[in-house]
Design a protein around this motif. Structure first.
Motif, PDB file in Angstrom:
ATOM      1  N   PRO A 173       0.732  -1.356  -0.065  1.00  0.00           N
ATOM      2  CA  PRO A 173       0.037  -0.019   0.076  1.00  0.00           C
ATOM      3  C   PRO A 173       0.684   1.414   0.259  1.00  0.00           C
ATOM      4  CG  PRO A 173       0.090  -0.928   1.892  1.00  0.00           C
ATOM      5  CD  PRO A 173       0.610  -1.912   1.117  1.00  0.00           C
ATOM      6  N   VAL A 174       0.307   2.361  -0.678  1.00  0.00           N
ATOM      7  CA  VAL A 174       1.179   3.572  -0.551  1.00  0.00           C
ATOM      8  C   VAL A 174       0.512   4.637   0.330  1.00  0.00           C
ATOM      9  CG1 VAL A 174       1.503   5.300  -2.168  1.00  0.00           C
ATOM     10  CG2 VAL A 174       1.297   3.054  -3.218  1.00  0.00           C
ATOM     11  N   LYS A 175       1.424   5.377   0.753  1.00  0.00           N
ATOM     12  CA  LYS A 175       1.194   6.136   1.791  1.00  0.00           C
ATOM     13  C   LYS A 175       0.844   7.894   1.259  1.00  0.00           C
ATOM     14  CE  LYS A 175       4.153   4.196   5.440  1.00  0.00           C
ATOM     15  NZ  LYS A 175       5.243   4.613   6.294  1.00  0.00           N
ATOM     16  N   TRP A 176      -0.454   7.764   0.795  1.00  0.00           N
ATOM     17  CA  TRP A 176      -0.895   8.845   0.126  1.00  0.00           C
ATOM     18  C   TRP A 176      -1.007   9.928   0.826  1.00  0.00           C
ATOM     19  CZ3 TRP A 176      -0.945   8.147  -5.129  1.00  0.00           C
ATOM     20  CH2 TRP A 176      -1.009   6.682  -5.431  1.00  0.00           C
ATOM     21  N   ALA A 177      -1.313   9.824   2.077  1.00  0.00           N
ATOM     22  CA  ALA A 177      -1.702  11.029   2.875  1.00  0.00           C
ATOM     23  C   ALA A 177      -0.437  11.520   3.589  1.00  0.00           C
ATOM     24  CB  ALA A 177      -2.921  10.462   3.888  1.00  0.00           C
ATOM     25  N   ALA A 178       0.484  10.309   4.006  1.00  0.00           N
ATOM     26  CA  ALA A 178       1.647  10.940   4.707  1.00  0.00           C
ATOM     27  C   ALA A 178       2.838  11.526   3.911  1.00  0.00           C
ATOM     28  CB  ALA A 178       2.112   9.756   5.525  1.00  0.00           C
ATOM     29  N   ASP A 179       2.794  11.248   2.650  1.00  0.00           N
ATOM     30  CA  ASP A 179       3.979  11.744   1.687  1.00  0.00           C
ATOM     31  C   ASP A 179       3.262  13.190   1.215  1.00  0.00           C
ATOM     32  OD1 ASP A 179       5.320  12.743  -0.542  1.00  0.00           O
ATOM     33  OD2 ASP A 179       6.181  10.585  -0.604  1.00  0.00           O
ATOM     34  N   PRO A 180       4.140  14.408   1.623  1.00  0.00           N
ATOM     35  CA  PRO A 180       3.477  15.640   0.931  1.00  0.00           C
ATOM     36  C   PRO A 180       3.392  15.474  -0.580  1.00  0.00           C
ATOM     37  CG  PRO A 180       5.221  15.856   2.619  1.00  0.00           C
ATOM     38  CD  PRO A 180       5.144  14.524   2.278  1.00  0.00           C
ATOM     39  N   ASN A 181       4.416  15.028  -1.440  1.00  0.00           N
ATOM     40  CA  ASN A 181       4.400  15.082  -2.669  1.00  0.00           C
ATOM     41  C   ASN A 181       3.020  14.102  -3.411  1.00  0.00           C
ATOM     42  OD1 ASN A 181       6.436  16.711  -3.095  1.00  0.00           O
ATOM     43  ND2 ASN A 181       7.961  14.739  -2.778  1.00  0.00           N
ATOM     44  N   LEU A 182       2.938  12.927  -2.583  1.00  0.00           N
ATOM     45  CA  LEU A 182       1.872  12.115  -3.164  1.00  0.00           C
ATOM     46  C   LEU A 182       0.363  12.740  -2.631  1.00  0.00           C
ATOM     47  CD1 LEU A 182       2.980   8.666  -1.904  1.00  0.00           C
ATOM     48  CD2 LEU A 182       2.870   9.313  -4.240  1.00  0.00           C
ATOM     49  N   ALA A 183       0.535  13.415  -1.669  1.00  0.00           N
ATOM     50  CA  ALA A 183      -0.884  14.233  -1.094  1.00  0.00           C
ATOM     51  C   ALA A 183      -1.128  15.313  -2.280  1.00  0.00           C
ATOM     52  CB  ALA A 183      -0.764  14.577   0.108  1.00  0.00           C
ATOM     53  N   LEU A 184      -0.166  16.032  -2.864  1.00  0.00           N
ATOM     54  CA  LEU A 184      -0.463  17.097  -3.617  1.00  0.00           C
ATOM     55  C   LEU A 184      -0.920  16.270  -5.058  1.00  0.00           C
ATOM     56  CD1 LEU A 184      -0.391  19.901  -4.362  1.00  0.00           C
ATOM     57  CD2 LEU A 184       2.084  19.591  -4.866  1.00  0.00           C
ATOM     58  N   ILE A 185      -0.277  15.086  -5.206  1.00  0.00           N
ATOM     59  CA  ILE A 185      -0.737  14.466  -6.641  1.00  0.00           C
ATOM     60  C   ILE A 185      -2.320  13.960  -6.546  1.00  0.00           C
ATOM     61  CG2 ILE A 185      -0.469  12.307  -7.818  1.00  0.00           C
ATOM     62  CD1 ILE A 185       2.292  12.469  -7.348  1.00  0.00           C
ATOM     63  N   VAL A 186      -2.583  13.539  -5.476  1.00  0.00           N
ATOM     64  CA  VAL A 186      -4.042  13.239  -5.170  1.00  0.00           C
ATOM     65  C   VAL A 186      -5.113  14.538  -5.230  1.00  0.00           C
ATOM     66  CG1 VAL A 186      -5.765  12.441  -3.716  1.00  0.00           C
ATOM     67  CG2 VAL A 186      -3.577  11.327  -3.575  1.00  0.00           C
ATOM     68  N   VAL A 187      -4.482  15.524  -4.677  1.00  0.00           N
ATOM     69  CA  VAL A 187      -5.144  16.956  -4.631  1.00  0.00           C
ATOM     70  C   VAL A 187      -5.286  17.417  -6.233  1.00  0.00           C
ATOM     71  CG1 VAL A 187      -5.210  19.462  -4.286  1.00  0.00           C
ATOM     72  CG2 VAL A 187      -4.669  17.517  -2.539  1.00  0.00           C
ATOM     73  N   ILE A 188      -4.460  17.220  -6.881  1.00  0.00           N
ATOM     74  CA  ILE A 188      -4.306  17.660  -8.483  1.00  0.00           C
ATOM     75  C   ILE A 188      -5.298  16.865  -9.335  1.00  0.00           C
ATOM     76  CG2 ILE A 188      -3.061  17.692 -10.705  1.00  0.00           C
ATOM     77  CD1 ILE A 188      -0.675  18.309  -8.910  1.00  0.00           C
ATOM     78  N   LEU A 189      -5.393  15.519  -8.970  1.00  0.00           N
ATOM     79  CA  LEU A 189      -6.246  14.602  -9.595  1.00  0.00           C
ATOM     80  C   LEU A 189      -7.683  14.875  -9.224  1.00  0.00           C
ATOM     81  CD1 LEU A 189      -4.312  11.207  -9.053  1.00  0.00           C
ATOM     82  CD2 LEU A 189      -4.711  12.387 -11.226  1.00  0.00           C
ATOM     83  N   ALA A 190      -8.045  15.207  -7.961  1.00  0.00           N
ATOM     84  CA  ALA A 190      -9.237  15.369  -7.545  1.00  0.00           C
ATOM     85  C   ALA A 190      -9.792  16.954  -8.133  1.00  0.00           C
ATOM     86  CB  ALA A 190      -9.311  15.556  -6.006  1.00  0.00           C
ATOM     87  N   GLY A 191      -8.756  17.694  -8.147  1.00  0.00           N
ATOM     88  CA  GLY A 191      -9.173  19.010  -8.784  1.00  0.00           C
ATOM     89  C   GLY A 191      -9.508  19.076 -10.498  1.00  0.00           C
ATOM     90  N   SER A 192      -8.624  18.072 -11.217  1.00  0.00           N
ATOM     91  CA  SER A 192      -8.828  17.983 -12.524  1.00  0.00           C
ATOM     92  C   SER A 192     -10.144  17.140 -12.546  1.00  0.00           C
ATOM     93  CB  SER A 192      -7.660  17.271 -12.906  1.00  0.00           C
ATOM     94  OG  SER A 192      -6.383  18.009 -12.557  1.00  0.00           O
TER      95      SER A 192
END
Length: 318
Positions: A173-192
């Motif tokens: 499993p990937v730490k989407w919420a703990a890694d700042p860069n991965l968290a930003l990627i998730v935000v970009i995906l959601a916004g797009s």
């Protein structure tokens, strides 16, 4: 006799005045006035709403930015002290830089994603485009808060669907919420994902207005679908592209509700954007005057972005 005839012919000949010409001019003036009054009546509600919900709050925010108002009590005038502190605040610059980074990545990604989807949906070779349009338009029907909650469940570290699928495939499993860069990627995906629907509608309407004769002529010359799109359709979408990029940039710079529901700018404060900074400063720390100064700076930045993009848009000169 010749001289007399010549002088007589040189005199201007009066044109006959048709009956009713004199009455038409006042009628035309009255008609223009009537149309002006009708237009003003229809515009009046929009003007009232604009003044109540934009001009009024903007003026009040500008007034508060020169005071130490904390949301209660009296407001004391402090001049430009709030702006002086703001321009020396490292947290303000950090949130502003993250906001610009988010916009620089999210706007082009959303632009090309909506452009690709629109090109596929208007193609005559694609079946089920009507159903696909409803599916792709669905994100526009839900609020940004719901979008944030959806992606929070999708990319949750312990309960998210994405990590569950990765575990099923035998991956860690990937730490989407703990890694700042991965968290930003998730935000970009959601916004797009949330902004694609509106841009898609604009592109689809513009693509359907492209003259078919241009495409047919290019097809007779041997141009394939990709070549026709890149050489003919895409250049003709320039005004729509300008509108999509402008609205996308302003929306990304003002993003708040979706991020607040998704991860609150986390982990920690690593992904706090400028509007979240204003919200935290104004409502959680009760620094309304200071937050108003930050809001005025953001408004100036957005105006500058709009003017710069308008300056580089040459569609009105073509």
């Amino acid at each position: 006799m010749t001289t007399a005839a010549t002088s007589t012919d040189a005199r201007p000949v009066a044109l006959p005045v048709r009956a009713g010409d004199g009455a038409k001019r006042p009628n035309a003036v009255r008609e223009r006035r009537r149309r002006g009054v009708v237009a003003a009546v229809f515009l009046l509600p929009a003007v009232i709403l604009f003044c109540v919900f934009f001009v009024g709050p903007a003026g009040l925010g500008l007034l508060y930015s020169f005071t130490d108002y904390r949301g209660y009590g009296d407001a004391e005038f402090v001049g430009v002290e709030n702006y002086t502190k703001l321009f020396g605040d490292s947290d303000f610059y950090s949130s502003l830089i993250r906001t610009v980074l988010y916009a620089v990545v999210a706007v082009p990604f959303g632009y090309f994603l909506s452009l690709l989807i629109s090109a596929l949906l208007v193609s005559k070779n694609v079946k089920g485009s009507a159903v696909a349009q409803v599916i792709f338009f669905f994100p526009w029907l839900i609020s940004p808060i719901v979008t944030g909650v959806i992606f929070r469940w999708l990319f949750g570290e312990n309960f998210g669907l994405v990590n569950y699928l990765l575990s099923t495939a035998g991956l860690d499993p990937v730490k989407w919420a703990a890694d700042p860069n991965l968290a930003l990627i998730v935000v970009i995906l959601a916004g797009s994902w949330g902004a694609t629907a509106f841009s898609m509608l604009l592109f689809m309407a513009a693509m359907r207005n492209v003259p078919s004769s241009y495409l047919e002529a290019a097809s007779l010359d041997g141009a394939g679908p990709v070549t026709r799109f890149v050489r003919i359709t895409w250049p003709l979408l320039r005004p729509t592209s300008f509108m999509v990029i402008l609205l996308g940039t302003i929306g990304a710079m003002k993003e708040f509700a979706m991020i607040q529901a998704l991860n609150g700018g986390g982990p920690g404060t690593s992904n706090v954007l400028i509007v979240q900074y204003i919200y935290t400063t104004g409502f959680e720390q009760s620094k309304i005057g200071y937050a108003s100064a930050a809001s005025m700076v953001l408004m100036v930045i957005l105006l500058a972005i709009a003017l710069i993009q308008k300056r580089f848009d040459r569609s009105d000169l073509e």
